[in-house]
Design an enzyme around this catalytic site. Structure first.
Site, short mmCIF file in Angstrom:
data_model
loop_
_atom_site.label_atom_id
_atom_site.label_comp_id
_atom_site.label_asym_id
_atom_site.label_seq_id
_atom_site.Cartn_x
_atom_site.Cartn_y
_atom_site.Cartn_z
N GLU A 88 22.32 14.38 57.90
CA GLU A 88 22.47 12.92 57.37
C GLU A 88 21.30 12.83 56.44
O GLU A 88 21.31 11.92 55.87
CB GLU A 88 22.40 12.26 58.44
CG GLU A 88 23.72 11.74 59.17
CD GLU A 88 23.82 10.98 60.28
OE1 GLU A 88 22.48 10.56 60.72
OE2 GLU A 88 24.72 10.47 60.82
N GLU A 119 24.21 29.35 75.19
CA GLU A 119 22.97 28.85 75.45
C GLU A 119 21.99 29.66 76.22
O GLU A 119 21.13 29.52 76.36
CB GLU A 119 22.86 27.57 76.23
CG GLU A 119 23.36 27.24 77.39
CD GLU A 119 23.26 26.05 78.05
OE1 GLU A 119 22.63 25.94 79.14
OE2 GLU A 119 23.70 25.11 77.62
#
Length: 307
Positions: A88, A119
């Site tokens: 963004e 992860e």
């Protein structure tokens, strides 16, 4: 406390919430009220970390003024929120896509489907940082709600070795996961109402903190004037309308004038403002901005001129 990688039950993010027992037996209205009460705790927890968040903004800004980048690193929800905030920045602040980046365990595919095992690999985190060719001017913000994600720590340790600024976000206290990095932000939001589901309060806290950091950094870098996103990328009709209205509010001029001014300024709001307030043509306005590092602060000085 010694960390047992096979038993994370001691972590605050894994505790059971006493008020959410028998969640499945609650009415929808009761569940909504409970979640809303818990979400209010997030705001309080983030407020307690104001000093650390402000320090993060200051230190990241210093690096980025020197040409550095901000890199978010996370897995699962944490990684997705980092990628979202990075994505963004270009439309909101007209940054180069390389300036703020999001790295997620499992790669781009993990944005739309769960790749949870990714992860657990610290080497993959290190490799991701090597691929970015981290420099001392860069800042790496690792996001790990429970504080233990190996991928994130692998990335941060590589960043430390390369002299980059390291920042860490977690929703667990230092007594559970000791401090290791330059700046640590730890909003203690308490147990989730759905035990261990850190996409809830922890995710909300993450979004709040990343919103604050990226907005604060961009304000420090001159991407904001008054409370307007004056470096907005005018790439669609909505953003064109916003740019014209910004100019109207900041110059006091009518819409037709602002439309024309924006065209002459090549759809750059900041440039248009300098042209208007300093009575400059495009080339001179560009030079004016370059001499001030892109900041519009001087427009508010007694020497500024306005029609």
């Amino acid at each position: 406390m010694k960390f047992d990688p096979e038993d994370r039950g001691f972590l605050a993010t894994e505790h059971r919430h006493p008020e959410s027992r028998h969640l499945e037996q609650m009415s929808p209205h009761e569940l909504v009220l409970l979640m809303n009460r818990e979400d209010q705790r997030v705001v309080e927890a983030v407020a307690q970390e104001a000093g650390a968040i402000a320090q993060a903004i200051e230190r990241i800004s210093e690096r980025m003024r020197s040409g550095g980048r901000l890199i978010y690193v996370g897995a699962g929800t944490s990684g997705r929120l980092g990628v979202l905030d990075a994505a963004e920045c270009p439309p909101t602040f007209c940054t180069d896509p390389q300036q703020v980046q999001g790295v997620i365990a499992g790669g781009i595919g993990a944005l739309t489907r769960s790749i949870e095992g990714a992860e657990d690999d610290p080497q993959a985190g290190q490799t991701a940082m090597v691929a970015l060719d981290l420099q001392t001017s860069d800042a790496v913000l690792g996001i790990a709600s429970g504080g233990t994600t190996p991928y994130v720590h692998g990335a941060l340790q590589e960043a430390q070795g390369r002299g980059a600024l390291t920042l860490f976000f977690a929703c667990v206290p230092i007594t559970q996961v000791p401090a290791r990095y330059d700046v640590e932000i730890r909003p203690l939001v308490g147990p989730e109402i759905l035990t261990g589901s850190t996409r809830l309060k922890c995710g909300t806290a993450t979004k709040m903190v990343l919103n604050t950091i990226s907005t604060g950094v961009m304000a420090q870098l001159g991407k904001v004037y008054d409370n307007f996103m004056v470096d907005v990328a005018v790439t669609n009709r909505k953003l064109h309308d916003r740019a014209v209205r910004m100019l109207g509010q900041l110059t006091g001029q009518e819409r037709p004038y602002c439309e024309e001014l924006l065209v002459h300024a090549k759809n750059q709001v900041k440039l248009a403002l300098v042209m208007h307030k300093q009575h400059l043509d495009v080339e001179d306005a560009q030079q004016w901005l370059q001499m001030r590092g892109g900041s519009l602060t001087d427009l508010a000085s007694p020497h500024s001129r306005s029609r």
